[in-house]
Write a protein that holds these residues in place. Structure first.
Motif, PDB file in Angstrom:
ATOM      1  N   LEU A 104       0.798  -1.231   0.000  1.00  0.00           N
ATOM      2  CA  LEU A 104       0.000   0.000   0.000  1.00  0.00           C
ATOM      3  C   LEU A 104       0.832   1.282   0.000  1.00  0.00           C
ATOM      4  CD1 LEU A 104      -2.996  -0.978   2.305  1.00  0.00           C
ATOM      5  CD2 LEU A 104      -3.072  -0.440  -0.135  1.00  0.00           C
ATOM      6  N   PRO A 105       1.913   1.384   0.790  1.00  0.00           N
ATOM      7  CA  PRO A 105       2.713   2.623   0.732  1.00  0.00           C
ATOM      8  C   PRO A 105       3.270   2.896  -0.661  1.00  0.00           C
ATOM      9  CG  PRO A 105       3.280   1.360   2.693  1.00  0.00           C
ATOM     10  CD  PRO A 105       2.408   0.483   1.852  1.00  0.00           C
ATOM     11  N   VAL A 106       3.611   1.828  -1.399  1.00  0.00           N
ATOM     12  CA  VAL A 106       4.139   1.996  -2.756  1.00  0.00           C
ATOM     13  C   VAL A 106       3.054   2.552  -3.676  1.00  0.00           C
ATOM     14  CG1 VAL A 106       5.183   0.844  -4.736  1.00  0.00           C
ATOM     15  CG2 VAL A 106       5.783   0.117  -2.410  1.00  0.00           C
ATOM     16  N   TYR A 107       1.867   1.955  -3.618  1.00  0.00           N
ATOM     17  CA  TYR A 107       0.757   2.435  -4.443  1.00  0.00           C
ATOM     18  C   TYR A 107       0.404   3.887  -4.092  1.00  0.00           C
ATOM     19  CZ  TYR A 107      -0.443  -2.204  -6.332  1.00  0.00           C
ATOM     20  OH  TYR A 107      -0.437  -3.398  -7.008  1.00  0.00           O
ATOM     21  N   LEU A 108       0.342   4.197  -2.785  1.00  0.00           N
ATOM     22  CA  LEU A 108      -0.019   5.546  -2.354  1.00  0.00           C
ATOM     23  C   LEU A 108       1.022   6.573  -2.811  1.00  0.00           C
ATOM     24  CD1 LEU A 108      -1.359   4.739   1.216  1.00  0.00           C
ATOM     25  CD2 LEU A 108      -2.691   5.730  -0.662  1.00  0.00           C
ATOM     26  N   LYS A 109       2.288   6.209  -2.693  1.00  0.00           N
ATOM     27  CA  LYS A 109       3.359   7.112  -3.118  1.00  0.00           C
ATOM     28  C   LYS A 109       3.269   7.382  -4.612  1.00  0.00           C
ATOM     29  CE  LYS A 109       7.408   9.252  -2.964  1.00  0.00           C
ATOM     30  NZ  LYS A 109       7.613  10.546  -2.308  1.00  0.00           N
ATOM     31  N   ARG A 110       3.014   6.340  -5.391  1.00  0.00           N
ATOM     32  CA  ARG A 110       2.916   6.510  -6.832  1.00  0.00           C
ATOM     33  C   ARG A 110       1.680   7.307  -7.249  1.00  0.00           C
ATOM     34  NH1 ARG A 110       3.310   1.266 -10.072  1.00  0.00           N
ATOM     35  NH2 ARG A 110       3.393   2.833 -11.731  1.00  0.00           N
ATOM     36  N   SER A 111       0.671   7.306  -6.391  1.00  0.00           N
ATOM     37  CA  SER A 111      -0.539   8.084  -6.696  1.00  0.00           C
ATOM     38  C   SER A 111      -0.409   9.537  -6.236  1.00  0.00           C
ATOM     39  CB  SER A 111      -1.762   7.445  -6.020  1.00  0.00           C
ATOM     40  OG  SER A 111      -1.732   7.663  -4.620  1.00  0.00           O
TER      41      SER A 111
ATOM     42  N   SER B 125      -0.717 -12.989 -14.193  1.00  0.00           N
ATOM     43  CA  SER B 125       0.484 -13.295 -14.984  1.00  0.00           C
ATOM     44  C   SER B 125       1.687 -12.515 -14.471  1.00  0.00           C
ATOM     45  CB  SER B 125       0.235 -12.978 -16.461  1.00  0.00           C
ATOM     46  OG  SER B 125      -0.025 -11.602 -16.647  1.00  0.00           O
ATOM     47  N   MET B 126       1.447 -11.303 -13.966  1.00  0.00           N
ATOM     48  CA  MET B 126       2.546 -10.521 -13.403  1.00  0.00           C
ATOM     49  C   MET B 126       3.097 -11.185 -12.146  1.00  0.00           C
ATOM     50  SD  MET B 126       1.658  -6.479 -13.817  1.00  0.00           S
ATOM     51  CE  MET B 126       3.278  -6.108 -13.143  1.00  0.00           C
ATOM     52  N   GLU B 127       2.229 -11.778 -11.342  1.00  0.00           N
ATOM     53  CA  GLU B 127       2.700 -12.516 -10.167  1.00  0.00           C
ATOM     54  C   GLU B 127       3.658 -13.628 -10.582  1.00  0.00           C
ATOM     55  OE1 GLU B 127      -0.410 -12.629  -6.574  1.00  0.00           O
ATOM     56  OE2 GLU B 127      -1.258 -13.424  -8.436  1.00  0.00           O
ATOM     57  N   GLN B 128       3.288 -14.318 -11.638  1.00  0.00           N
ATOM     58  CA  GLN B 128       4.130 -15.411 -12.126  1.00  0.00           C
ATOM     59  C   GLN B 128       5.456 -14.875 -12.664  1.00  0.00           C
ATOM     60  OE1 GLN B 128       3.481 -18.605 -11.833  1.00  0.00           O
ATOM     61  NE2 GLN B 128       5.367 -19.257 -12.865  1.00  0.00           N
ATOM     62  N   THR B 129       5.394 -13.794 -13.420  1.00  0.00           N
ATOM     63  CA  THR B 129       6.608 -13.202 -13.990  1.00  0.00           C
ATOM     64  C   THR B 129       7.546 -12.701 -12.896  1.00  0.00           C
ATOM     65  OG1 THR B 129       5.393 -12.504 -15.957  1.00  0.00           O
ATOM     66  CG2 THR B 129       7.486 -11.417 -15.514  1.00  0.00           C
ATOM     67  N   ILE B 130       6.979 -12.007 -11.921  1.00  0.00           N
ATOM     68  CA  ILE B 130       7.776 -11.475 -10.804  1.00  0.00           C
ATOM     69  C   ILE B 130       8.443 -12.612 -10.045  1.00  0.00           C
ATOM     70  CG2 ILE B 130       7.572 -10.418  -8.513  1.00  0.00           C
ATOM     71  CD1 ILE B 130       7.576  -8.334 -10.647  1.00  0.00           C
ATOM     72  N   SER B 131       7.678 -13.674  -9.820  1.00  0.00           N
ATOM     73  CA  SER B 131       8.207 -14.818  -9.085  1.00  0.00           C
ATOM     74  C   SER B 131       9.386 -15.449  -9.808  1.00  0.00           C
ATOM     75  CB  SER B 131       7.095 -15.849  -8.869  1.00  0.00           C
ATOM     76  OG  SER B 131       7.586 -16.976  -8.185  1.00  0.00           O
ATOM     77  N   GLU B 132       9.275 -15.592 -11.123  1.00  0.00           N
ATOM     78  CA  GLU B 132      10.335 -16.235 -11.904  1.00  0.00           C
ATOM     79  C   GLU B 132      11.537 -15.315 -12.116  1.00  0.00           C
ATOM     80  OE1 GLU B 132       8.369 -17.355 -15.467  1.00  0.00           O
ATOM     81  OE2 GLU B 132       7.275 -19.051 -14.551  1.00  0.00           O
ATOM     82  N   LYS B 133      11.265 -14.040 -12.394  1.00  0.00           N
ATOM     83  CA  LYS B 133      12.347 -13.112 -12.719  1.00  0.00           C
ATOM     84  C   LYS B 133      13.163 -12.721 -11.495  1.00  0.00           C
ATOM     85  CE  LYS B 133      13.242  -8.710 -15.048  1.00  0.00           C
ATOM     86  NZ  LYS B 133      12.645  -7.578 -15.811  1.00  0.00           N
TER      87      LYS B 133
ATOM     88  N   LYS C 147       4.094 -14.030  -0.544  1.00  0.00           N
ATOM     89  CA  LYS C 147       2.943 -13.232  -0.974  1.00  0.00           C
ATOM     90  C   LYS C 147       3.199 -11.727  -0.794  1.00  0.00           C
ATOM     91  CE  LYS C 147      -0.828 -13.449   1.489  1.00  0.00           C
ATOM     92  NZ  LYS C 147      -2.088 -13.914   2.100  1.00  0.00           N
ATOM     93  N   PRO C 148       3.720 -11.288   0.351  1.00  0.00           N
ATOM     94  CA  PRO C 148       4.006  -9.844   0.503  1.00  0.00           C
ATOM     95  C   PRO C 148       5.065  -9.364  -0.483  1.00  0.00           C
ATOM     96  CG  PRO C 148       3.942 -10.915   2.656  1.00  0.00           C
ATOM     97  CD  PRO C 148       3.933 -12.005   1.630  1.00  0.00           C
ATOM     98  N   GLY C 149       6.091 -10.198  -0.728  1.00  0.00           N
ATOM     99  CA  GLY C 149       7.149  -9.800  -1.650  1.00  0.00           C
ATOM    100  C   GLY C 149       6.647  -9.594  -3.059  1.00  0.00           C
ATOM    101  N   LYS C 150       5.800 -10.509  -3.525  1.00  0.00           N
ATOM    102  CA  LYS C 150       5.242 -10.366  -4.879  1.00  0.00           C
ATOM    103  C   LYS C 150       4.330  -9.151  -4.974  1.00  0.00           C
ATOM    104  CE  LYS C 150       3.899 -14.750  -5.089  1.00  0.00           C
ATOM    105  NZ  LYS C 150       3.312 -16.013  -5.621  1.00  0.00           N
TER     106      LYS C 150
ATOM    107  N   HIS D 260       6.299  -2.088 -10.098  1.00  0.00           N
ATOM    108  CA  HIS D 260       6.514  -2.217 -11.531  1.00  0.00           C
ATOM    109  C   HIS D 260       5.266  -2.020 -12.385  1.00  0.00           C
ATOM    110  CE1 HIS D 260      10.071  -4.278  -9.880  1.00  0.00           C
ATOM    111  NE2 HIS D 260      10.672  -3.893 -10.993  1.00  0.00           N
ATOM    112  N   ILE D 261       4.106  -2.148 -11.787  1.00  0.00           N
ATOM    113  CA  ILE D 261       2.876  -2.086 -12.571  1.00  0.00           C
ATOM    114  C   ILE D 261       2.627  -0.667 -13.076  1.00  0.00           C
ATOM    115  CG2 ILE D 261       1.287  -1.544 -10.678  1.00  0.00           C
ATOM    116  CD1 ILE D 261      -0.596  -3.681 -11.843  1.00  0.00           C
ATOM    117  N   GLU D 262       2.104  -0.555 -14.278  1.00  0.00           N
ATOM    118  CA  GLU D 262       1.789   0.762 -14.830  1.00  0.00           C
ATOM    119  C   GLU D 262       0.462   1.286 -14.310  1.00  0.00           C
ATOM    120  OE1 GLU D 262       1.964   0.813 -19.050  1.00  0.00           O
ATOM    121  OE2 GLU D 262       4.034   0.077 -19.167  1.00  0.00           O
ATOM    122  N   GLU D 263      -0.487   0.409 -14.168  1.00  0.00           N
ATOM    123  CA  GLU D 263      -1.829   0.795 -13.737  1.00  0.00           C
ATOM    124  C   GLU D 263      -1.909   0.844 -12.214  1.00  0.00           C
ATOM    125  OE1 GLU D 263      -6.432  -0.893 -14.045  1.00  0.00           O
ATOM    126  OE2 GLU D 263      -4.771  -1.945 -15.008  1.00  0.00           O
ATOM    127  N   ILE D 264      -2.366   1.970 -11.689  1.00  0.00           N
ATOM    128  CA  ILE D 264      -2.571   2.098 -10.247  1.00  0.00           C
ATOM    129  C   ILE D 264      -4.053   1.881  -9.955  1.00  0.00           C
ATOM    130  CG2 ILE D 264      -2.427   3.622  -8.250  1.00  0.00           C
ATOM    131  CD1 ILE D 264      -0.154   5.067  -9.643  1.00  0.00           C
TER     132      ILE D 264
END
Length: 397
Positions: free
Chosen positions: A249-256, A349-357, A363-366, A373-377
């Motif tokens: 949440l702090p990341v999303y709020l900061k980006r908004s 799909s982003m969860e899967q990509t983040i996990s592999e990359k 769960k909190p880390g992903k 990294h997500i473009e859409e808030i």
């Protein structure tokens, strides 16, 4: 780095030159005279007892503090030798003056001095006022110093501390905690007795048979962690139930556009939905702005029971795809992650990509990595930020 003033440096140079100018014979004479005067003082019970207790009071100091103490005479006054006493500390073979100590070390010396004085010269009372004892001390040293202050209080010394460190807040002494803050430009202080805190809890939904002035402090003393006590230094507190929301949440709020630090907002991980009400009651009792974010887990009945007396919703919306944002709380029909997977395209799909990359499995880390990294808030983030701003503005008026 402590830089000496020009006058101090010049005085040091003068002292060194005078010391070098003395012959060995003169040094021996002065040493003998000093030892005779010291011996006379040591024959006085009050003198020897005080310095023994003073030294004992510092033996438990953390590494980097004073290791041994001695007395010196900075000047000779034949009418009152005691006026010439000077306390200094030794680090190995090096002698350090009081002015050379860091702020934290000076405070330790002062408290040890007061404690020893009280133990030797009984019958006197002290009120020791310490401003920001955490200054220049690392967290472990702060923790030790807090313990030392508690020991001093047990000796009958009253200590008043102003602090910005959670290390000096102890839930066992909640009735001694005073919150000082500005409200509408006016400085206010809030201190609650056990009875007042108990009354507030009962007034906000806690059954009377579950809480009393006798048990409420003990109850909170086993529920508050250091990271949760950080809320004591905020203006607004966001209460969340788990690590996923705490990190994402702090990341999303900061980006908004809403920075928690900029707005004096702290996010507190309550470690479970059931614990949100107990932290809400504590912080609200001390006059903090609170905003809660939690999951309904598709269980309206349990959610109603948990927040009884705090949040009243006519009908809790437990649909997985819904997020409801109110003036002082927001909730997800099922849970935070399930909502994001529906509200944001390709979230799964982003969860899967983040996990592999990035090799992130938790769960909190992903959730945090996707937030970065997500473009859409998510739209609800902006709604929550607006509610937080409203709360902040109401608190300023």
């Amino acid at each position: 780095i402590r830089s000496a003033s020009p006058s101090y440096s010049l005085l040091s140079k003068f002292s060194k030159k005078i010391h070098e100018a003395l012959s060995s014979e003169h040094k021996d004479e002065l040493s003998q005279a000093f030892n005779q005067i010291t011996a006379s003082f040591e024959q006085t019970d009050e003198f020897s007892g005080f310095f023994n207790r003073f030294s004992e009071a510092l033996k438990g100091a953390v590494k980097g503090f004073v290791h041994s103490l001695a007395v010196d005479f900075s000047a000779y006054d034949p009418n009152n030798y005691a006026k010439s006493l000077r306390i200094y500390a030794k680090e190995g073979d090096n002698i350090r003056g009081f002015e050379e100590f860091g702020t934290g070390e000076q405070q330790v010396l002062l408290m040890a001095f007061v404690k020893a004085y009280m133990e030797v010269f009984t019958g006197e009372n002290f009120v020791l006022i310490i401003e920001e004892p955490e200054a220049h001390l690392h967290p472990l040293a702060q923790r030790w110093l807090k313990e030392y202050v508690v020991d001093m209080c047990s000796c009958g010394i009253q200590v008043i501390i102003s602090t910005h460190s959670t290390e000096f807040i102890d839930a066992e002494y909640l009735d001694g905690l005073v919150r000082v803050h500005k409200e509408g430009g006016v400085t206010k202080a809030i201190q609650l007795s056990a009875q007042q805190l108990c009354d507030f809890c009962i007034g906000s939904g806690v059954p009377e048979n579950c809480v009393s002035p006798e048990n409420i402090v003990d109850f909170y003393s086993t529920k508050l962690f250091s990271d949760q006590l950080k809320g004591m230094f905020a203006e607004t507190i966001i209460l969340v139930e788990g690590a996923t929301e705490y990190f994402a949440l702090p990341v999303y709020l900061k980006r908004s556009g809403y920075s928690l630090a900029e707005h004096g907002t702290e996010i507190v991980n309550c470690r479970g939905k059931d614990a949100i009400p107990l932290y809400w009651r504590l912080f609200k009792a001390y006059g903090y702005n609170c905003y809660a974010i939690f999951d309904c887990d598709r269980n309206a009945s349990k959610t109603r029971d948990v927040f009884n007396g705090i949040f009243c919703e006519e009908e809790w919306d437990t649909e997985t795809e819904n997020c409801i944002v109110r003036a002082d709380y927001a909730y997800f029909g099922k849970d935070f992650e399930s909502y994001l997977r529906i509200a944001i395209d390709d979230y799964t799909s982003m969860e899967q990509t983040i996990s592999e990359k990035y090799h992130i499995s938790s769960k909190p880390g992903k959730a945090k990595a996707i937030a970065q990294h997500i473009e859409e808030i998510p739209h609800f983030i902006k709604d929550i930020a607006d509610k937080l701003l409203n709360i902040e503005q109401l608190g300023q008026n």
